[in-house]
Design a protein around this motif. Structure first.
Motif, short mmCIF file in Angstrom:
data_model
loop_
_atom_site.label_atom_id
_atom_site.label_comp_id
_atom_site.label_asym_id
_atom_site.label_seq_id
_atom_site.Cartn_x
_atom_site.Cartn_y
_atom_site.Cartn_z
N ILE A 18 0.95 -1.13 -0.06
CA ILE A 18 -0.13 0.01 0.09
C ILE A 18 0.84 1.35 0.06
O ILE A 18 0.63 2.23 -0.76
N GLU A 19 1.71 1.36 0.73
CA GLU A 19 2.83 2.26 0.61
C GLU A 19 3.72 2.53 -0.65
O GLU A 19 3.70 3.79 -1.09
N GLY A 20 3.98 1.46 -1.06
CA GLY A 20 4.58 1.67 -2.37
C GLY A 20 3.56 2.16 -3.46
O GLY A 20 4.11 2.71 -4.29
N ILE A 21 2.30 1.77 -3.40
CA ILE A 21 1.35 2.29 -4.44
C ILE A 21 1.14 3.88 -4.14
O ILE A 21 0.97 4.43 -5.16
N SER A 22 1.19 3.96 -2.87
CA SER A 22 1.08 5.64 -2.51
C SER A 22 2.22 6.44 -3.11
O SER A 22 1.95 7.71 -3.52
N THR A 23 3.46 5.74 -3.25
CA THR A 23 4.40 6.60 -3.82
C THR A 23 4.45 6.68 -5.46
O THR A 23 4.45 7.89 -5.93
N LEU A 24 3.96 5.65 -5.90
CA LEU A 24 3.50 5.71 -7.22
C LEU A 24 2.42 6.98 -7.81
O LEU A 24 2.67 7.39 -8.66
N VAL A 25 1.37 6.77 -6.91
CA VAL A 25 0.54 7.61 -7.06
C VAL A 25 0.79 9.14 -7.07
O VAL A 25 0.80 9.95 -7.74
N LEU A 26 1.82 9.34 -5.88
CA LEU A 26 2.51 10.64 -5.67
C LEU A 26 3.36 11.09 -7.03
O LEU A 26 3.10 12.21 -7.53
N PHE A 27 4.16 10.11 -7.41
CA PHE A 27 5.06 10.50 -8.32
C PHE A 27 4.51 10.41 -9.72
O PHE A 27 4.72 11.30 -10.56
N GLY A 28 3.38 9.55 -9.99
CA GLY A 28 2.96 9.48 -11.41
C GLY A 28 1.81 10.16 -11.59
O GLY A 28 1.43 10.39 -12.63
N ILE A 29 0.95 10.51 -10.44
CA ILE A 29 -0.27 11.34 -10.96
C ILE A 29 -0.12 12.68 -10.01
O ILE A 29 -0.56 13.67 -10.94
N ALA A 30 0.12 12.72 -8.84
CA ALA A 30 -0.16 14.01 -8.10
C ALA A 30 0.98 15.12 -8.67
O ALA A 30 0.66 16.22 -8.88
N MET A 31 2.19 14.71 -8.84
CA MET A 31 3.11 15.43 -9.17
C MET A 31 3.04 16.17 -10.48
O MET A 31 3.19 17.43 -10.81
N PRO A 32 2.57 15.30 -11.61
CA PRO A 32 2.36 15.73 -12.94
C PRO A 32 1.09 16.92 -12.78
O PRO A 32 1.01 17.53 -13.48
N LEU A 33 0.15 16.41 -11.97
CA LEU A 33 -0.99 17.31 -11.76
C LEU A 33 -0.68 18.47 -11.32
O LEU A 33 -1.04 19.73 -11.71
N LYS A 34 0.31 18.59 -10.22
CA LYS A 34 0.82 19.77 -9.99
C LYS A 34 1.47 20.72 -10.89
O LYS A 34 1.38 22.08 -10.97
#
Length: 106
Positions: A18-34
């Protein structure tokens, strides 16, 4: 060899994924959105969730030293793996082997 606490090991493996998925969501979705869509709130929300999960994983790995048990070196490896994208998924293989070895020794 001490007995392996399989239920705690399973919880640790699940939490690590779950923590690993959160890292991927952060780098792969949230940061590009930012940076591409000017939505900094995405990083604030996902980053906060990821931070809580990371701290929780660190505590679980520290507890696993005595509860599973795993070596301190393996716990440190797990913490370092959580810093790198895809690291928790690779680290899960090590935890899976520990569980498999415990099943074989029973």
């Amino acid at each position: 060899m001490p007995a392996i606490n399989q239920p705690f090991l399973n919880k640790l493996r699940t939490f690590s994924i779950i923590e690993g998925i959160s890292t991927l969501v952060l780098f792969g979705i949230a940061m590009p959105l930012k940076y591409l869509a000017e939505m900094p709130l995405a990083v604030r929300i996902v980053g906060s969730i990821h931070g809580v999960l990371f701290v929780g994983l660190v505590f679980m790995l520290m507890a696993a030293v005595s509860r599973v048990p795993i070596s301190k070196g393996l716990a440190i490896t797990g913490i370092l793996a959580a810093i790198v994208p895809f690291g928790p998924f690779i680290f899960d293989g090590k935890l899976k082997r520990i569980g498999n070895m415990a099943e074989l020794s029973e």
